[in-house]
Scaffold this active site. Structure first.
Site, PDB file in Angstrom:
ATOM      1  N   TYR A 111       4.286 -37.307  -5.689  1.00  0.00           N
ATOM      2  CA  TYR A 111       2.915 -37.481  -5.215  1.00  0.00           C
ATOM      3  C   TYR A 111       1.901 -37.427  -6.351  1.00  0.00           C
ATOM      4  O   TYR A 111       0.798 -37.949  -6.231  1.00  0.00           O
ATOM      5  CB  TYR A 111       2.550 -36.407  -4.169  1.00  0.00           C
ATOM      6  CG  TYR A 111       3.288 -36.547  -2.850  1.00  0.00           C
ATOM      7  CD1 TYR A 111       4.271 -37.516  -2.673  1.00  0.00           C
ATOM      8  CD2 TYR A 111       3.005 -35.715  -1.783  1.00  0.00           C
ATOM      9  CE1 TYR A 111       4.949 -37.643  -1.472  1.00  0.00           C
ATOM     10  CE2 TYR A 111       3.675 -35.836  -0.577  1.00  0.00           C
ATOM     11  CZ  TYR A 111       4.656 -36.803  -0.435  1.00  0.00           C
ATOM     12  OH  TYR A 111       5.322 -36.923   0.763  1.00  0.00           O
ATOM     13  N   LYS A 124      18.551 -34.403  -4.239  1.00  0.00           N
ATOM     14  CA  LYS A 124      19.306 -35.660  -4.176  1.00  0.00           C
ATOM     15  C   LYS A 124      19.970 -35.785  -5.548  1.00  0.00           C
ATOM     16  O   LYS A 124      19.742 -36.737  -6.302  1.00  0.00           O
ATOM     17  CB  LYS A 124      18.317 -36.805  -3.866  1.00  0.00           C
ATOM     18  CG  LYS A 124      18.955 -38.118  -3.523  1.00  0.00           C
ATOM     19  CD  LYS A 124      19.560 -38.170  -2.114  1.00  0.00           C
ATOM     20  CE  LYS A 124      20.222 -39.511  -1.898  1.00  0.00           C
ATOM     21  NZ  LYS A 124      21.187 -39.535  -0.802  1.00  0.00           N
ATOM     22  N   ASP A 126      19.423 -36.234   2.703  1.00  0.00           N
ATOM     23  CA  ASP A 126      19.795 -37.040   3.869  1.00  0.00           C
ATOM     24  C   ASP A 126      20.679 -36.235   4.817  1.00  0.00           C
ATOM     25  O   ASP A 126      20.515 -36.256   6.038  1.00  0.00           O
ATOM     26  CB  ASP A 126      20.473 -38.359   3.444  1.00  0.00           C
ATOM     27  CG  ASP A 126      21.443 -38.184   2.286  1.00  0.00           C
ATOM     28  OD1 ASP A 126      21.490 -37.085   1.702  1.00  0.00           O
ATOM     29  OD2 ASP A 126      22.160 -39.137   1.960  1.00  0.00           O
ATOM     30  N   ASP A 179       7.976 -31.438   8.665  1.00  0.00           N
ATOM     31  CA  ASP A 179       7.515 -32.090   9.898  1.00  0.00           C
ATOM     32  C   ASP A 179       8.658 -32.233  10.906  1.00  0.00           C
ATOM     33  O   ASP A 179       8.465 -32.080  12.105  1.00  0.00           O
ATOM     34  CB  ASP A 179       6.935 -33.481   9.591  1.00  0.00           C
ATOM     35  CG  ASP A 179       5.428 -33.408   9.374  1.00  0.00           C
ATOM     36  OD1 ASP A 179       4.905 -32.280   9.233  1.00  0.00           O
ATOM     37  OD2 ASP A 179       4.764 -34.459   9.339  1.00  0.00           O
TER      38      ASP A 179
END
Ligand code: NAD
Length: 367
Positions: free
Chosen positions: A147, A197, A229, A257
């Site tokens: 970000y 990851k 994942d 979320d």
């Protein structure tokens, strides 16, 4: 926090249901003050759309100054249809929350996803999976990664558009968020699941190395790693199997979320964004509900005030060091839920439907 000290709070209620639920949070603070001899000094200031209307900017200097002078920020929520046509950089969320995070280097986002045994019906996940409820804490790195990494741009190349975002983490950034996760795990069920990851990203390899190094300082905490994942699937398959979930910015954004969704109502979930620990082990922090300003129900007196009230509990735990008062609020909320009282978001046929104010009354009375 010393018993004779005052605890200074910048109270920024914001927009939509923010001011309605903040009234109940303030009443809970009054009750806590009397019961636990904590003296709160509250400074209420404008933020978000309300501040735009009054001053032309979502985070006026006066509000920022009140935050600088405070031990913690208790935030409601900002935004609403009225301000949606403003340019993106002037919109309430972006122009108020992001500068606050930046001004106070709030690098650690803590989002508990607590599904009480009495509220499993609100979860979209099958009853057999969530029976008995669950309690997961997501610790998300908030100021690094994809970000914020540079370069970051859109450009035209070879006759087509291309976009570049950069994922960067320094070991020191991973270290400090890992300490937050392990410290939190020590107060809970002593289990950290670190998300990365590492099979694809260099960032993931470094993340895993640093987390393992920091973990050596916490021998009583169990650490395991999951690829993001797989984590997204396991959280739905068996949320009860998790205690603290530690993730970098992007992965934490998504997984927190997901956790909020499987735990039921947004109206139940608080959050904390913490800066660097001070010498006494406490943090400066911004505490707010996980949900937004809920314009669809604003002004109707039906919003659930529990997320805002539990944000007060988190503030007492992390910024005031008053675990006793924090635990008392959490226990009062659980007693009220057990008694069958429900705001509309968590109500079913057999429970007692109450207003925002009635829910606040019940929690204060229970305290
Ligand atoms: P939202 O979280 O405001 O609402 C989503 C749904 O959850 C709505 O149906 C709402 O009624 C319900 N809900 C949320 N909190 C509740 C509560 N306490 N009690 C009962 N029901 C509750 O998300 P949205 O609709 O996507 O966004 C609305 C506005 O809030 C937008 O302007 C958005 O930008 C802003 N927003 C602000 C923050 C923040 O201030 N931190 C966070 C998210 C969204």
């Amino acid at each position: 926090m010393n018993k004779n000290e005052k605890f200074h709070v910048a109270v920024l209620s914001g927009d939509g249901i923010g001011p309605e639920v903040m009234v109940e949070a303030r009443r809970v603070m009054e009750a806590i003050s009397a019961k636990f001899s904590i003296t709160f000094e509250l400074q209420e200031e404008l933020v978000g759309g309300a501040a735009i209307d009054a001053t032309g900017t979502a985070l006026p200097e006066r509000t920022l100054e009140a935050c600088r002078e405070a031990d913690a920020i208790l935030f409601g929520s900002v935004g609403g249809t009225k301000w949606e046509s403003l340019p993106p950089a002037e919109q309430p969320e972006r122009a108020a929350l992001l500068p606050l995070r930046k001004a106070f280097s709030l690098f650690a986002n803590l989002r508990p996803a607590l599904c009480l045994p009495e509220l499993t019906h609100a979860s979209p996940v099958r009853e057999t999976i969530v029976a008995g409820g669950f309690d997961v804490l997501c610790v998300r790195e908030l100021t690094g990664g994809l970000y914020f990494g540079e370069p970051k741009f859109l450009k035209q190349e070879g006759g087509e558009q291309m976009a570049v975002d950069t994922m960067i983490y320094k070991a020191s950034e991973i270290e400090r968020i890992t300490h937050v996760a392990f410290q939190a795990a020590l107060q809970r069920r002593k289990q950290v699941t670190s998300i990365d990851k590492a099979n694809v990203l260099q960032n993931g390899i470094l993340w895993r190395q640093v987390v393992e190094r920091v973990a050596k300082g916490y021998p009583e905490v169990t650490l395991n790693h999951l690829y993001v994942d797989n984590a997204a699937m396991q959280l739905i398959r068996n949320p009860k199997g998790f205690d603290v979930v530690l993730a970098e910015n992007l992965f934490g954004d998504i997984l927190s979320d997901e956790l909020a969704m499987i735990s039921g109502s947004l109206g139940m979930l608080p959050s904390a964004s913490l800066g660097a620990p001070r010498g006494d082990g406490l943090y400066f922090g911004l505490y707010e509900p996980s949900g937004g300003s809920a314009p669809d129900i604003a002004g109707m007196g039906i919003a659930n005030p529990i997320a805002q009230i539990l944000s007060v509990a988190m503030m007492l735990r992390y910024s005031a060091g008053r675990e006793d008062a924090a635990a008392a609020i959490e226990a009062a909320v659980q007693r009220v839920i057990r008694s069958g009282m429900r705001t509309r978001d968590i109500h079913t046929g057999t429970t007692r439907l109450v207003s925002t104010e009635e829910m606040g009354n019940a929690i204060v009375a229970s305290l």
